[in-house]
Scaffold this motif. Structure first.
Motif, PDB file in Angstrom:
ATOM      1  N   GLU A  19      20.914 115.307  36.908  1.00 45.31           N
ATOM      2  CA  GLU A  19      22.139 116.044  36.560  1.00 45.31           C
ATOM      3  C   GLU A  19      21.870 117.547  36.497  1.00 45.31           C
ATOM      4  O   GLU A  19      22.688 118.352  36.954  1.00 45.31           O
ATOM      5  N   SER A  20      20.750 117.922  35.938  1.00 42.36           N
ATOM      6  CA  SER A  20      20.394 119.331  35.829  1.00 42.36           C
ATOM      7  C   SER A  20      20.187 119.959  37.206  1.00 42.36           C
ATOM      8  O   SER A  20      20.647 121.073  37.465  1.00 42.36           O
ATOM      9  N   SER A  65      31.512 125.696  48.127  1.00 44.46           N
ATOM     10  CA  SER A  65      31.635 124.537  47.235  1.00 44.46           C
ATOM     11  C   SER A  65      31.611 123.279  48.091  1.00 44.46           C
ATOM     12  O   SER A  65      31.852 123.312  49.283  1.00 44.46           O
ATOM     13  N   ARG A  89      23.527 120.453  38.887  1.00 44.36           N
ATOM     14  CA  ARG A  89      24.189 121.646  38.350  1.00 44.36           C
ATOM     15  C   ARG A  89      23.602 122.913  38.966  1.00 44.36           C
ATOM     16  O   ARG A  89      24.329 123.843  39.319  1.00 44.36           O
ATOM     17  N   ASP A  90      22.279 122.954  39.084  1.00 49.55           N
ATOM     18  CA  ASP A  90      21.619 124.113  39.688  1.00 49.55           C
ATOM     19  C   ASP A  90      22.044 124.303  41.140  1.00 49.55           C
ATOM     20  O   ASP A  90      22.283 125.425  41.579  1.00 49.55           O
ATOM     21  N   LYS A 107      24.853 123.290  42.463  1.00 53.43           N
ATOM     22  CA  LYS A 107      26.246 123.739  42.430  1.00 53.43           C
ATOM     23  C   LYS A 107      26.318 125.233  42.139  1.00 53.43           C
ATOM     24  O   LYS A 107      27.090 125.959  42.769  1.00 53.43           O
ATOM     25  N   THR A 108      25.502 125.707  41.215  1.00 50.97           N
ATOM     26  CA  THR A 108      25.448 127.135  40.910  1.00 50.97           C
ATOM     27  C   THR A 108      24.950 127.927  42.113  1.00 50.97           C
ATOM     28  O   THR A 108      25.511 128.975  42.452  1.00 50.97           O
TER      29      THR A 108
END
Length: 71
Positions: free
Chosen positions: A54-55, A70, A58-59, A61-62
């Motif tokens: 998950e982390s 996107s 997120r990274d 996506k950032t």
């Protein structure tokens, strides 16, 4: 790219695709075009593979949003 790194990249691509209900090929193309694979996932594999999925998602996506992209 080592076999371990390639397996990691494939795992992340599939994790993102599953989480976003996308085709892995679409995720791969986006990550490849933005340089996320060669400039982020591969060079930082040593650190990233110790983090949770998950982390890392997120990274990624950032990383993409900072480049105006996107999934």
């Amino acid at each position: 790219m080592t076999d371990e790194t390639a397996e990691f990249v494939i795992y992340i691509i599939n994790a993102i695709a599953n989480a976003q209900s996308l085709y892995p090929s679409h995720v791969y193309k986006t990550l490849q075009e933005t340089g996320c694979i060669q400039k982020y996932l591969v060079p930082f594999y040593d650190v990233l593979h110790t983090m949770g999925t998950e982390s890392i998602m997120r990274d990624v996506k950032t990383y993409l949003s900072q480049r105006g992209v996107s999934l």
